[in-house]
Motif scaffolding. Sequence first.
Motif, PDB file in Angstrom:
ATOM      1  N   LEU A 199       0.871  -1.173   0.000  1.00 33.38           N
ATOM      2  CA  LEU A 199       0.000   0.000   0.000  1.00 33.38           C
ATOM      3  C   LEU A 199       0.904   1.217   0.000  1.00 33.38           C
ATOM      4  CD1 LEU A 199      -2.526  -1.082   2.762  1.00 33.38           C
ATOM      5  CD2 LEU A 199      -2.869  -1.155   0.308  1.00 33.38           C
ATOM      6  N   LYS A 200       0.533   2.229  -0.751  1.00 35.75           N
ATOM      7  CA  LYS A 200       1.348   3.439  -0.803  1.00 35.75           C
ATOM      8  C   LYS A 200       0.486   4.653  -0.512  1.00 35.75           C
ATOM      9  CE  LYS A 200       4.776   1.767  -4.081  1.00 35.75           C
ATOM     10  NZ  LYS A 200       5.509   2.053  -5.318  1.00 35.75           N
ATOM     11  N   VAL A 201       1.042   5.546   0.274  1.00 32.00           N
ATOM     12  CA  VAL A 201       0.458   6.862   0.529  1.00 32.00           C
ATOM     13  C   VAL A 201       1.603   7.864   0.466  1.00 32.00           C
ATOM     14  CG1 VAL A 201      -1.385   5.926   1.989  1.00 32.00           C
ATOM     15  CG2 VAL A 201       0.699   6.759   3.045  1.00 32.00           C
ATOM     16  N   ASN A 202       1.285   9.141   0.345  1.00 33.05           N
ATOM     17  CA  ASN A 202       2.348  10.138   0.411  1.00 33.05           C
ATOM     18  C   ASN A 202       1.840  11.363   1.160  1.00 33.05           C
ATOM     19  OD1 ASN A 202       0.672  11.086  -1.682  1.00 33.05           O
ATOM     20  ND2 ASN A 202       2.356  12.170  -2.639  1.00 33.05           N
ATOM     21  N   GLY A 203       2.773  12.137   1.656  1.00 31.58           N
ATOM     22  CA  GLY A 203       2.442  13.367   2.361  1.00 31.58           C
ATOM     23  C   GLY A 203       3.296  14.507   1.846  1.00 31.58           C
ATOM     24  N   LYS A 204       2.687  15.683   1.747  1.00 33.89           N
ATOM     25  CA  LYS A 204       3.425  16.854   1.264  1.00 33.89           C
ATOM     26  C   LYS A 204       3.158  18.018   2.206  1.00 33.89           C
ATOM     27  CE  LYS A 204       4.033  19.898  -2.684  1.00 33.89           C
ATOM     28  NZ  LYS A 204       3.560  20.259  -4.013  1.00 33.89           N
ATOM     29  N   LEU A 205       4.226  18.510   2.829  1.00 35.62           N
ATOM     30  CA  LEU A 205       4.167  19.667   3.715  1.00 35.62           C
ATOM     31  C   LEU A 205       4.700  20.870   2.972  1.00 35.62           C
ATOM     32  CD1 LEU A 205       3.919  20.917   6.655  1.00 35.62           C
ATOM     33  CD2 LEU A 205       6.355  20.354   6.874  1.00 35.62           C
ATOM     34  N   ASN A 206       3.941  21.955   2.981  1.00 36.48           N
ATOM     35  CA  ASN A 206       4.420  23.216   2.419  1.00 36.48           C
ATOM     36  C   ASN A 206       4.554  24.214   3.562  1.00 36.48           C
ATOM     37  OD1 ASN A 206       4.717  22.524  -0.355  1.00 36.48           O
ATOM     38  ND2 ASN A 206       2.508  22.519  -0.546  1.00 36.48           N
ATOM     39  N   CYS A 221      -3.739   9.463  -1.065  1.00 37.02           N
ATOM     40  CA  CYS A 221      -4.074   8.042  -0.985  1.00 37.02           C
ATOM     41  C   CYS A 221      -5.382   7.834  -1.739  1.00 37.02           C
ATOM     42  CB  CYS A 221      -4.173   7.582   0.468  1.00 37.02           C
ATOM     43  SG  CYS A 221      -5.369   8.469   1.469  1.00 37.02           S
ATOM     44  N   SER A 222      -6.063   6.750  -1.523  1.00 35.14           N
ATOM     45  CA  SER A 222      -7.303   6.504  -2.270  1.00 35.14           C
ATOM     46  C   SER A 222      -8.343   7.596  -2.037  1.00 35.14           C
ATOM     47  CB  SER A 222      -7.887   5.140  -1.893  1.00 35.14           C
ATOM     48  OG  SER A 222      -8.230   5.114  -0.525  1.00 35.14           O
ATOM     49  N   HIS A 223      -8.317   8.229  -0.877  1.00 38.03           N
ATOM     50  CA  HIS A 223      -9.186   9.373  -0.551  1.00 38.03           C
ATOM     51  C   HIS A 223      -8.316  10.424   0.113  1.00 38.03           C
ATOM     52  CE1 HIS A 223     -12.078   6.106  -0.993  1.00 38.03           C
ATOM     53  NE2 HIS A 223     -12.967   7.041  -1.281  1.00 38.03           N
ATOM     54  N   ASN A 224      -7.835  11.367  -0.660  1.00 36.82           N
ATOM     55  CA  ASN A 224      -6.913  12.390  -0.151  1.00 36.82           C
ATOM     56  C   ASN A 224      -7.525  13.140   1.025  1.00 36.82           C
ATOM     57  OD1 ASN A 224      -5.336  11.608  -2.312  1.00 36.82           O
ATOM     58  ND2 ASN A 224      -5.855  13.371  -3.546  1.00 36.82           N
ATOM     59  N   PHE A 225      -6.666  13.557   1.951  1.00 40.39           N
ATOM     60  CA  PHE A 225      -7.128  14.344   3.092  1.00 40.39           C
ATOM     61  C   PHE A 225      -6.002  15.216   3.622  1.00 40.39           C
ATOM     62  CE2 PHE A 225      -5.713  10.277   4.771  1.00 40.39           C
ATOM     63  CZ  PHE A 225      -5.063  10.565   5.962  1.00 40.39           C
TER      64      PHE A 225
END
Length: 143
Positions: free
Chosen positions: A6-13, A22-26
Amino acid sequence: MAISKLKVNGKLNEGFRTEIGCSHNFIVDQPKAAGGNDEGANPMEVFLASLPACICAIGRIISNQKRLNVRAINVDVEGSIDKDFLMGKTEEGRAGFTEIKTNVSVDADMTQEEKEAFVEEIERRCPIADNIVDKSNLKTIVN
């Protein structure tokens, strides 16, 4: 053994707002009092929320597999954490939760013993509970 990834990613600005893909972004954020914009749950809440979500999902899988008439599962979770450690005020202790308590209520035509056995099977098959109880290999690559 059937290993899936399973893969997810996170982006901090700016600030603490982290966009999770992910399948349902949040959005994950911090409350305004902690310097965030309060646009989403904080990371500790997201982590804790994964446990009741998984318990409920695995409970439904098991009830479907065994054809049990489970009308509802309600899970309350409470985690204790040393915020002084995560804020860097002390080196004593640990960053993670020191204790996680769950209270699981099962609405079904089952005896207390059957409910307890049902919840034990859920906990045994729940990947989130397993990751809390047993250490997974964490590999970090820095780019």
